[in-house]
Motif scaffolding. Structure first.
Motif, PDB file in Angstrom:
ATOM      1  N   SER A 168     -55.678 -50.760  -3.126  1.00  0.00           N
ATOM      2  CA  SER A 168     -55.159 -50.164  -4.730  1.00  0.00           C
ATOM      3  C   SER A 168     -56.867 -50.438  -5.113  1.00  0.00           C
ATOM      4  O   SER A 168     -57.266 -49.776  -5.844  1.00  0.00           O
ATOM      5  CB  SER A 168     -54.303 -50.833  -5.630  1.00  0.00           C
ATOM      6  N   ILE A 169     -56.874 -51.653  -5.227  1.00  0.00           N
ATOM      7  CA  ILE A 169     -58.366 -51.852  -5.224  1.00  0.00           C
ATOM      8  C   ILE A 169     -59.906 -50.949  -4.979  1.00  0.00           C
ATOM      9  O   ILE A 169     -61.208 -50.887  -5.799  1.00  0.00           O
ATOM     10  CB  ILE A 169     -59.058 -53.513  -4.753  1.00  0.00           C
ATOM     11  N   PHE A 170     -59.958 -50.543  -3.567  1.00  0.00           N
ATOM     12  CA  PHE A 170     -60.373 -50.237  -3.164  1.00  0.00           C
ATOM     13  C   PHE A 170     -60.184 -48.236  -3.006  1.00  0.00           C
ATOM     14  O   PHE A 170     -61.023 -47.333  -2.715  1.00  0.00           O
ATOM     15  CB  PHE A 170     -60.595 -50.353  -1.017  1.00  0.00           C
ATOM     16  N   SER A 171     -59.158 -48.410  -3.619  1.00  0.00           N
ATOM     17  CA  SER A 171     -58.953 -46.866  -3.941  1.00  0.00           C
ATOM     18  C   SER A 171     -59.641 -45.900  -5.308  1.00  0.00           C
ATOM     19  O   SER A 171     -59.765 -47.215  -6.341  1.00  0.00           O
ATOM     20  CB  SER A 171     -57.089 -46.343  -4.229  1.00  0.00           C
ATOM     21  N   PRO A 172     -60.044 -44.374  -5.600  1.00  0.00           N
ATOM     22  CA  PRO A 172     -60.777 -44.045  -6.437  1.00  0.00           C
ATOM     23  C   PRO A 172     -60.043 -44.807  -7.760  1.00  0.00           C
ATOM     24  O   PRO A 172     -59.115 -44.305  -7.903  1.00  0.00           O
ATOM     25  CB  PRO A 172     -61.077 -42.570  -5.775  1.00  0.00           C
TER      26      PRO A 172
END
Length: 446
Positions: free
Chosen positions: A408-412
């Protein structure tokens, strides 16, 4: 097309689909392990019964491909009508099944077949209900609209558990096991007829209709999905696994955990589940609306962090007393998980273009659901070996949550960067719309 009618159509079918699906989960813990899978060892009966529960989850990806294909080729409405018929018909027939004592192994075999039909149907329902709402949303309201079909989960479960609670209160144990458990399944036929009537009055979503008129329709949606969007498909699977395992525990296995391994009565466990789901009904639309202001990603991350922090305390406090059990269940399921879930339909759907959106949204979500659906089998084995061990169960949950948190941290931030086209404008929704975000890009660029 009236927005209120669209939301009602999205919600009504979703409520009934989840009512039927979780009705089975409740009956698995209370009825099926005894009447359909008898054994000299209660743990074996529960394990086998939950294997059929997991089979319904395993069938959901199949349904996502079948109904995703129909939804992306023919239309969202056509697919949703079919899922209602499949789900409602199988649930009604479960209420008519003979037991193991009456027909032997034929009883569990028929039960498994009907459970698989339930799973296939639900595999196409969730994604379609979400898109029916989000693809019809007005400017600045996609998060709110996308949260409405999510209400089907708590409302459906409240109806299911409430029906069992009421029938249990007005019947003896012998009457409940003989015929009382059948009533909620038979009642689903009435609800299905009502939902089909509501959905038959709506039109196709504006965004899909535009794609169909322009001829921009995928010939084989699942093939196009893997060719062009497989990264986001696998992203969704990972994002869903963490909260998915905890959710299956909180909404299903908790009935076995609390009664068999901790010592609560059936009524106490059902009350905790019902109250936490009732709380979700309040949380989901509020957080869905807030996501249009602060973003789905931010809420998602905050929710996962909170679940990691409370995973072990949750299991530590359940045995302390009924008050703590109720409180922790309401906080974890009714507030924190509900906040995560309220954003998922919109968050995940914004990752895909319209011509494969139904298939991508449904398949990613349902593959994760198929994996977490076998959680009860693992937990039954864990409890049989370790009892209600807080650090064992809490550690298991934390492992899945950390995976989802990293992804989730690296999701847009899909509130700003989305593959949806311009939202549908209407006077009816403009007055409710959230302030416009900075000009969103039409395509994800990551």
């Amino acid at each position: 097309m009236k927005k209120g009618k669209v939301l009602l159509a999205s919600l009504s079918g979703s409520v009934i689909e989840w009512y039927d699906f979780y009705l089975y989960g409740t009956a698995t813990a209370l009825v099926f392990s005894t009447l359909f899978f008898p054994s000299h060892d209660p743990a074996i009966s529960i394990l086998i019964a939950f294997a059929t529960f997991g089979a319904g989850y395993a069938a959901r990806p199949i349904g996502s491909i079948i109904f995703g294909h129909i939804g992306d080729r023919v239309g969202r409405k056509a697919s949703l009508m079919m899922t209602l018929i499949g789900m409602g018909g199988s649930s009604f027939l479960i209420g008519l099944l003979p037991t193991y004592a009456q027909v032997g192994v034929l009883a569990p075999a028929l039960l498994v077949i009907l459970r698989l039909i339930q799973g296939v149907s639900l595999g196409g329902e969730w994604g379609g209900a979400v898109l029916l709402a989000t693809e019809s949303a007005g400017k600045g309201l996609r998060g709110l609209f996308g949260s409405i079909p999510q209400l089907g989960v708590p409302i459906g479960l409240v109806l299911g558990t409430f029906s069992f609670t009421v029938i249990s209160a007005f019947t003896t144990e012998a009457q409940f096991m003989a015929w009382g458990w059948r009533i909620p399944f038979l009642f689903s036929a009435v609800l299905i007829v009502l939902a089909i009537w509501i959905r038959s009055t709506i039109e196709e979503t504006p965004e899909f209709q535009k794609k169909k008129e322009s001829g921009d329709i995928a010939k084989i949606p699942v093939a196009d999905l893997f060719r062009n969007n497989k990264k986001d498909l696998f992203r969704i699977i990972g994002l869903k696994l963490g909260d998915g395992f905890f959710n299956v525990f909180l909404m299903s296995f908790i009935l076995v955990y609390a009664t068999t391994y901790v010592g609560y009565t059936r009524d106490q466990a059902l009350l905790a589940l019902t109250l936490s789901c009732a709380t979700m009904i309040i949380t989901i639309p509020i957080v869905g609306y807030l996501s249009d202001f602060i973003g789905r990603k931010n809420i998602y991350i905050a929710g996962l962090v909170a679940m990691v922090a409370l995973a072990i305390p949750y299991f530590l406090m359940i045995p302390v007393g009924n008050g703590w059990f109720l409180t922790m269940q309401i906080i974890l399921l009714g507030v924190i998980w509900a906040s995560i879930f309220s954003t998922q339909g919109t968050f995940f759907s914004e990752l895909f273009p319209a011509n494969v959106r139904y298939t991508g949204l449904s398949l990613g979500y349902q593959v994760a659901a198929a994996i977490v659906g076998f959680g009860p089998m693992l937990w039954t084995t864990m409890a049989d070996h370790y009892g209600a061990a807080p650090y064992v169960f809490g550690g298991f949950m934390i492992g899945g949550l950390l995976l989802s948190l990293c992804l989730s941290i690296f999701s847009p931030d899909t509130r700003k960067v989305t593959r949806y086209e311009e939202p549908v404008e209407s006077e009816e929704t403009d007055s409710l719309a959230a302030p416009a975000a900075p000009s969103p890009e039409k395509q994800l660029n990551y």
